[in-house]
Design a protein around this motif. Sequence first.
Motif, PDB file in Angstrom:
ATOM      1  N   ARG A  36       0.816  -1.218   0.000  1.00 17.23           N
ATOM      2  CA  ARG A  36       0.000   0.000   0.000  1.00 17.23           C
ATOM      3  C   ARG A  36       0.850   1.269   0.000  1.00 17.23           C
ATOM      4  O   ARG A  36       1.042   1.916   1.018  1.00 17.23           O
ATOM      5  CB  ARG A  36      -0.951   0.007   1.191  1.00 17.23           C
ATOM      6  CG  ARG A  36      -2.025  -1.029   1.208  1.00 17.23           C
ATOM      7  CD  ARG A  36      -3.109  -0.784   0.256  1.00 17.23           C
ATOM      8  NE  ARG A  36      -3.747   0.503   0.554  1.00 17.23           N
ATOM      9  CZ  ARG A  36      -4.918   0.831   0.112  1.00 17.23           C
ATOM     10  NH1 ARG A  36      -5.587   0.023  -0.644  1.00 17.23           N
ATOM     11  NH2 ARG A  36      -5.431   2.001   0.393  1.00 17.23           N
ATOM     12  N   PRO A  37       1.353   1.642  -1.173  1.00 12.81           N
ATOM     13  CA  PRO A  37       2.186   2.856  -1.273  1.00 12.81           C
ATOM     14  C   PRO A  37       1.332   4.107  -1.085  1.00 12.81           C
ATOM     15  O   PRO A  37       0.132   4.035  -0.822  1.00 12.81           O
ATOM     16  CB  PRO A  37       2.734   2.764  -2.690  1.00 12.81           C
ATOM     17  CG  PRO A  37       1.685   2.019  -3.430  1.00 12.81           C
ATOM     18  CD  PRO A  37       1.128   1.022  -2.452  1.00 12.81           C
ATOM     19  N   SER A  38       1.945   5.249  -1.286  1.00 18.84           N
ATOM     20  CA  SER A  38       1.205   6.512  -1.183  1.00 18.84           C
ATOM     21  C   SER A  38       0.091   6.543  -2.227  1.00 18.84           C
ATOM     22  O   SER A  38       0.087   5.778  -3.190  1.00 18.84           O
ATOM     23  CB  SER A  38       2.148   7.695  -1.380  1.00 18.84           C
ATOM     24  OG  SER A  38       2.576   7.760  -2.726  1.00 18.84           O
ATOM     25  N   LEU A  39      -0.828   7.447  -2.033  1.00 22.27           N
ATOM     26  CA  LEU A  39      -1.993   7.554  -2.911  1.00 22.27           C
ATOM     27  C   LEU A  39      -1.594   7.757  -4.371  1.00 22.27           C
ATOM     28  O   LEU A  39      -2.165   7.143  -5.271  1.00 22.27           O
ATOM     29  CB  LEU A  39      -2.885   8.699  -2.444  1.00 22.27           C
ATOM     30  CG  LEU A  39      -4.130   8.954  -3.288  1.00 22.27           C
ATOM     31  CD1 LEU A  39      -5.085   7.771  -3.188  1.00 22.27           C
ATOM     32  CD2 LEU A  39      -4.809  10.230  -2.870  1.00 22.27           C
ATOM     33  N   TRP A  40      -0.601   8.602  -4.630  1.00 27.41           N
ATOM     34  CA  TRP A  40      -0.200   8.907  -6.012  1.00 27.41           C
ATOM     35  C   TRP A  40       0.466   7.722  -6.685  1.00 27.41           C
ATOM     36  O   TRP A  40       0.241   7.467  -7.864  1.00 27.41           O
ATOM     37  CB  TRP A  40       0.712  10.135  -6.041  1.00 27.41           C
ATOM     38  CG  TRP A  40      -0.020  11.350  -5.584  1.00 27.41           C
ATOM     39  CD1 TRP A  40       0.191  12.029  -4.423  1.00 27.41           C
ATOM     40  CD2 TRP A  40      -1.109  11.997  -6.235  1.00 27.41           C
ATOM     41  NE1 TRP A  40      -0.694  13.070  -4.319  1.00 27.41           N
ATOM     42  CE2 TRP A  40      -1.512  13.073  -5.424  1.00 27.41           C
ATOM     43  CE3 TRP A  40      -1.782  11.777  -7.422  1.00 27.41           C
ATOM     44  CZ2 TRP A  40      -2.554  13.916  -5.768  1.00 27.41           C
ATOM     45  CZ3 TRP A  40      -2.824  12.631  -7.766  1.00 27.41           C
ATOM     46  CH2 TRP A  40      -3.192  13.672  -6.950  1.00 27.41           C
TER      47      TRP A  40
END
Length: 74
Positions: A36-40
Amino acid sequence: MNFSYKARRRLSLLILLIGLPAYVVVAVTVVNWINRPSLWVELLVYVVLGIVWALPFKFVFKGIGQADPEKPEG
């Protein structure tokens, strides 16, 4: 590959009913693999996977929304 209009319509339906849910499962699995990386980054992964999924089927979907060109007028 030259498919008839009806064959392309049927194939497009099959792709949307089976291929699209399979794409969703694969895309979510890939995002979960990268923790689950950052939103972007997550959005970028989904966009790239969406383009990669759709490009091979461009010939199937092209012109499907139009009237049947093989059907005689009248």
